[in-house]
Design an enzyme around this catalytic site. Structure first.
Site, PDB file in Angstrom:
ATOM      1  N   GLY A 262      81.907  81.733  23.833  1.00 19.56           N
ATOM      2  CA  GLY A 262      81.641  80.652  24.771  1.00 19.56           C
ATOM      3  C   GLY A 262      81.057  79.449  24.050  1.00 19.56           C
ATOM      4  O   GLY A 262      80.697  79.525  22.872  1.00 19.56           O
TER       5      GLY A 262
ATOM      6  N   CYS B 274      64.850  55.415  44.435  1.00 23.44           N
ATOM      7  CA  CYS B 274      64.812  55.926  45.822  1.00 23.44           C
ATOM      8  C   CYS B 274      63.417  56.435  46.190  1.00 23.44           C
ATOM      9  O   CYS B 274      62.506  55.646  46.333  1.00 23.44           O
ATOM     10  CB  CYS B 274      65.895  56.987  46.022  1.00 23.44           C
ATOM     11  SG  CYS B 274      67.501  56.247  46.336  1.00 23.44           S
TER      12      CYS B 274
ATOM     13  N   GLU C  10      72.119  56.253  38.709  1.00 22.05           N
ATOM     14  CA  GLU C  10      72.666  57.296  37.834  1.00 22.05           C
ATOM     15  C   GLU C  10      74.051  57.784  38.250  1.00 22.05           C
ATOM     16  O   GLU C  10      74.755  58.416  37.455  1.00 22.05           O
ATOM     17  CB  GLU C  10      71.696  58.485  37.746  1.00 22.05           C
ATOM     18  CG  GLU C  10      71.556  59.322  39.009  1.00 22.05           C
ATOM     19  CD  GLU C  10      70.540  58.767  40.003  1.00 22.05           C
ATOM     20  OE1 GLU C  10      70.107  59.544  40.865  1.00 22.05           O
ATOM     21  OE2 GLU C  10      70.181  57.569  39.929  1.00 22.05           O
TER      22      GLU C  10
ATOM     23  N   HIS D 137      70.857  54.802  43.884  1.00 23.34           N
ATOM     24  CA  HIS D 137      70.943  55.719  42.736  1.00 23.34           C
ATOM     25  C   HIS D 137      71.745  55.088  41.595  1.00 23.34           C
ATOM     26  O   HIS D 137      72.978  55.126  41.611  1.00 23.34           O
ATOM     27  CB  HIS D 137      71.585  57.042  43.165  1.00 23.34           C
ATOM     28  CG  HIS D 137      70.674  57.897  43.982  1.00 23.34           C
ATOM     29  ND1 HIS D 137      69.730  58.724  43.412  1.00 23.34           N
ATOM     30  CD2 HIS D 137      70.541  58.039  45.324  1.00 23.34           C
ATOM     31  CE1 HIS D 137      69.068  59.354  44.375  1.00 23.34           C
ATOM     32  NE2 HIS D 137      69.526  58.949  45.540  1.00 23.34           N
TER      33      HIS D 137
END
Length: 525
Positions: free
Chosen positions: A237, A86, A183, A181
């Protein structure tokens, strides 16, 4: 001697697209190491990094504006393949002699491009064929400007009616540009194009795998700390848990984990952490019960930001006190991950896209001169989870929904009290248990319960009661930047509500939050 998993590497220059980190994650998924830098790096920095190929990301600015970002000219002189996405394609075209202008038709969303010339980038890749046998690709466009003339040594590879140069290429120099894009998942063959560029055109081997990353991390930890002792704040976590497992594999008993139970955790979470890491995996854990200390510090405070600061401050105080009790500790380990490291300070001009940094460096006492060990600092969250699985951590723990650092401190609205936390813990556990039973837990991105500091009248048997209200919250999102409220089945919500009101004495009403982000945030505080 461990294998050099950084031997082949891709450099991604960030022009500010919201998808840039996704590009990096896709390259990593292909088994190749990459780094994400601001667009205005120097020639010396690129030479020092020695990339096998360079990707120029998308971005929100217009190449037609005078001071818009440009790729360093050395990018096109380094002798390595370059892939412009892009905005990256537009600046490549403009810098190499082509022309870009604002388009009359802005293209945002799905498009189908027709491949009109052969190219190594898309050879053999197609979603459909035209009537005369030309390959078609389903792609995701997001651009206002468009290339109106490509550099003289480039050829047009693909086009649409409104975008004559959807893909351009200089095969000799291995320069490629796409006006969409690759991705994002909406570009159906996007991963194949990225794989073609990274693995075939740049000739990068797939060395970046969980097992090899672990071997590399263990070797680096051992080289960094030697026989020294290391301390880690273990929260349970994902990041701190995987950090703990890596360090334990590398240095064994020289690691001490400090687990601070602040009274703001989920139901039975403290017991689960101690059982898993202490009893099951055999880590050296110091358990610090500190509920009273946290709750007394929070008493009377209603402001969410003030509550966050109090919880952070008290944690640092408690952690520091425990650290001072340990002898000969030379290193502090932290679960810093790659998105924490990416920040705008990398930009010399200040024009690069600002990605907020939130290093989780705690305030250690000045008298403790410790080095920092951050074994996850090259990794994205999805990579951390994969490494956790490889290290033997359970899937359910690694793929749990996000839980805020301040815990229930920001899920109890207003003042935090033990009574409120206890009610919320039990209500939330019922909600999560029912989501799992209904096979809905993995279908929503995040689900939790919020305690509302308001009383509501209810009926129990022949009597009336005046008890507390909780709100259920469940959202669906890709990136947590925007989110939709999850359309959970009514009968499911009814079942959860009935269980909470019947089983949690003190709650008389359950509501469901149907706010999207924006305008609401995902968490209430």
């Amino acid at each position: 001697m461990t294998e050099n998993i950084h031997k082949h590497r891709i450099l991604i220059l960030d022009f500010g697209s919201q998808y840039t980190q996704l590009v990096a994650r896709r390259v990593r998924e292909l088994g190749v190491y990459c780094e994400l830098w601001a667009w205005d790096v120097t020639e010396a920095q690129i030479r020092d990094f020695n990339p096998s190929g360079i990707i120029l990301s998308g971005g929100p600015e217009s190449t037609t504006e005078e001071n818009s970002p440009r790729a360093p000219q050395y990018v096109f002189e380094a002798g390595v393949p370059v892939f412009g996405v892009c905005y990256g394609m537009q600046t490549m075209a403009m810098q190499l002699g082509g022309h870009v202008e604002a388009s009359n038709e802005r293209e945002f969303g799905y498009a189908q491009v027709e491949v009109v010339n052969d190219s190594a980038l898309v050879r053999g890749i197609e979603d459909a064929l035209t009537a005369d046998g030309k390959p078609l690709l389903d792609v995701w466009m997001s651009h206002g400007d468009k290339v109106t003339a490509i550099p003289s040594d480039f050829v047009t590879v693909a086009s649409t009616e409104s975008c004559p140069f959807a893909i351009m290429a200089n095969e000799e120099k291995r320069f490629y540009g796409v006006q969409f894009h690759p991705e994002v998942t909406h570009t159906r063959q996007g991963m194949r194009m990225l794989e073609r560029f990274v693995r075939d055109i740049c000739q990068c081997e797939a060395l970046w795998t969980p097992a090899k990353i672990i071997d590399d991390a263990v070797a680096r930890i051992r080289e960094q700390v030697g026989d020294d002792k290391v301390i880690l704040g273990l929260s349970g976590g994902v990041d701190s848990s995987v950090t703990a497992m890596l360090l334990h594999r590398a240095i064994g008993k020289n690691l001490t984990c400090v687990f601070v139970d602040n009274g703001l955790l989920r139901l039975s979470e403290a017991e689960q952490v101690l059982d898993m890491f202490g009893d099951h995996f055999g880590l050296n854990i110091v358990h610090v019960p500190a509920e009273d200390r946290f709750l007394s510090a929070l008493a009377g405070e209603n402001d969410p930001e003030a509550k966050r600061k109090i919880i952070g401050r008290v944690f640092v105080e408690v952690f520091d006190e425990e650290a001072l009790k340990l002898e000969d500790v030379k290193w502090l380990a932290q679960g810093t991950i790659y998105p924490d490291v990416i920040e705008s300070a990398a930009s010399a001009t200040g024009k690069a896209h600002v990605i907020k940094s939130h290093h989780n460096v705690g305030g250690l006492p000045k008298e403790m001169k410790m080095g920092l060990v951050e074994p996850l600092k090259e990794l994205f969250k999805d990579e951390v989870r994969k490494i956790g699985l490889e290290l033997g951590l359970p899937y359910d723990m690694l793929y749990r929904h996000p839980f805020p650092g301040p815990g229930l401190g920001v899920r109890v609205l207003g003042e935090v009290k033990k009574e409120y936390c206890d009610l919320l813990r039990r209500a939330d556990a019922i909600f999560i248990e029912e989501l799992r039973k209904a096979d809905l837990y993995d279908k929503v991105s995040q689900a939790f319960t919020v305690f509302l500091p308001v009383r509501s009248v209810g009926v129990m048997g022949d009597g009336r009661k005046y008890d507390w209200v909780v709100s259920l919250r469940a959202v669906e999102t890709i990136d947590f930047m925007t989110a939709h409220w999850a359309h959970l089945p009514y009968d499911f919500l009814g079942r959860v509500s009935n269980r909470i009101i019947n089983e949690v004495n003190g709650i008389s009403r359950v509501v469901y939050d149907i706010s999207g982000k924006p305008p609401a945030t995902i968490e209430w505080e």
